[in-house]
Design an enzyme around this catalytic site. Sequence first.
Site, PDB file in Angstrom:
ATOM      1  N   SER A 229       0.832  -1.192   0.000  1.00 26.20           N
ATOM      2  CA  SER A 229       0.000   0.000   0.000  1.00 26.20           C
ATOM      3  C   SER A 229       0.878   1.259   0.000  1.00 26.20           C
ATOM      4  O   SER A 229       1.712   1.410  -0.878  1.00 26.20           O
ATOM      5  CB  SER A 229      -0.956  -0.063   1.200  1.00 26.20           C
ATOM      6  OG  SER A 229      -1.990   0.855   1.083  1.00 26.20           O
ATOM      7  N   ASP A 450      -8.824  -4.311  -6.224  1.00 27.52           N
ATOM      8  CA  ASP A 450      -8.348  -3.552  -5.063  1.00 27.52           C
ATOM      9  C   ASP A 450      -9.093  -2.221  -4.989  1.00 27.52           C
ATOM     10  O   ASP A 450      -8.993  -1.403  -5.905  1.00 27.52           O
ATOM     11  CB  ASP A 450      -6.844  -3.313  -5.193  1.00 27.52           C
ATOM     12  CG  ASP A 450      -6.201  -2.805  -3.901  1.00 27.52           C
ATOM     13  OD1 ASP A 450      -6.850  -1.996  -3.198  1.00 27.52           O
ATOM     14  OD2 ASP A 450      -5.066  -3.195  -3.616  1.00 27.52           O
ATOM     15  N   HIS A 478      -7.655  -5.402  -0.841  1.00 32.90           N
ATOM     16  CA  HIS A 478      -6.522  -4.479  -0.834  1.00 32.90           C
ATOM     17  C   HIS A 478      -5.249  -5.246  -0.513  1.00 32.90           C
ATOM     18  O   HIS A 478      -5.019  -5.650   0.621  1.00 32.90           O
ATOM     19  CB  HIS A 478      -6.758  -3.377   0.199  1.00 32.90           C
ATOM     20  CG  HIS A 478      -5.685  -2.344   0.233  1.00 32.90           C
ATOM     21  ND1 HIS A 478      -5.117  -1.815  -0.907  1.00 32.90           N
ATOM     22  CD2 HIS A 478      -5.062  -1.727   1.273  1.00 32.90           C
ATOM     23  CE1 HIS A 478      -4.207  -0.920  -0.571  1.00 32.90           C
ATOM     24  NE2 HIS A 478      -4.150  -0.863   0.752  1.00 32.90           N
TER      25      HIS A 478
END
Length: 510
Positions: A229, A450, A478
């Site tokens: 991320s 995602d 995610h």
Amino acid sequence: MRRALTTVAATAGLTISLAACGASIGNAGDPTPGGKGTPGGSPAAGKIAWGACTDLAMAAGGAATPDPALQCGKLAVPLDYRKPDGPAIDIAMIRVPATGPGQRIGSLVFNFGGPGASGVDTMARAAKAFGTLNARYDLVSFDPRGVQRSRGVVCGTGPDMDAYVSQNSLPANDKTRAKVRAATEEFTRLCEKDSGEVLPYVGTVNAAQDMDRMRLALGDAKLNYFGMSYGTQLGAVYATKFPKNVGRTVLDAPLDPSVSFEQRTLIQTKGFQQAYESFLKDCVEQGCELGDSVKAANKKIDAFMTKMVVSPLQVGDRQLTQGLASTAVAAALYSELSWPFLESALSSGLKGDGGALMYLADTYTGRRPDGSYSTEMSSFPAITCVDSAERPGREELLRTEEAALKISPLFGNAGAGSVCTLWPVPGSNEAKTVNATGSGPIVVVAGKGDPATPYVWGPRLVEQLKTATLVTFEGEGHGAYLTGNKCIQGAVNTYLLEGKVPDKGASCPA
């Protein structure tokens, strides 16, 4: 990278879900050998005094006895890299020594996202998910500067944070916007009051320089790195600043650092709306209580959210507002594995019991049972706003919000810009331009489903880095590695353990 879940929490970051478990950037201080920077010699390596971990948050809102294999320590780094001999800041670190069998490769440094997530706490909870890698790597993570134990940014007391994160985002009118702006002004005032000394120095460029100090202190010739991320942006910035120090690097759930606040808000709003619709479709197909069609379920939830603007649900001595309920829904969309719990939480909410939704919201915002908060909701805007020179005006914020609401009435808002416009220190675009030319191969893993870092950002980051290879994950959620997908884990593990880069165009089914 966290998503703005309400207008108030407008830069809530993108921490990777653990439910399953181009010009180069200039140097602001001393370079390391092979790094891009100004002359002046290498920094002292520094030392990390490893010892027992004593203050880990092992579960949401609680503490537990840590694994005795875990080691914790601190590394002193300059607060301001332009003044390397000036005040220092301690970076909190955690290590899980390699277990064998097989020859130890070195350290593998993790950043799990945010910006603002505690790598120390996350590694303590998630280390077993990386057992295959732990055989030959010391698993290492850290609280980046401005986060939790590393001079974490604080913005008021627990009650102050309660007031801030519980603000409603509906109805989307001038009265609501005025309330949100007033709450944001108070929030940023408290940030400056409580953490003003550290606010100018918590950006990603400085964090990347901290990581090179870590590499030296760990005794590694190159930095082996696993970023998830927001951690993908940190890894990309590191590779830009120190290309010759890049070891085996994986960037999972990639962020495109070049996007503007407006672009990020709209593409993330679309991603969350698509994930929400996928959740509703799955729920209906499985026979859920929310409705017998996606349209019916969506209508019921919309009515529930609207009702809570004026009639929040009592949960103990607190109230579940529309803002907190919206946060709860989006938080559960980070992982497909959370969908059954979200269905149950919404069903209970519709019957007047907001406990499960409050739990989801608290888990996301970092609220503990005693009413205190982790620094995540404060660290996120602090890092995000320092990482951008953008300070959108009223017209741009309104345009962004109106466009986002057309995409999703539930998740649409003005995004990160609404906080950064009022942020008390200026930002820089230095972390927005990445180019790793001269580095070793980097593997980027991007997921088609995602919601927080949409797939399109994967190819864009690969293009900017110049030295990266893209692996596509066809599934939901995610981040890809922690879904447990054997294809993704096989490709990543083979690269990190054997150095074999995935083939161009590699793809893994859900």
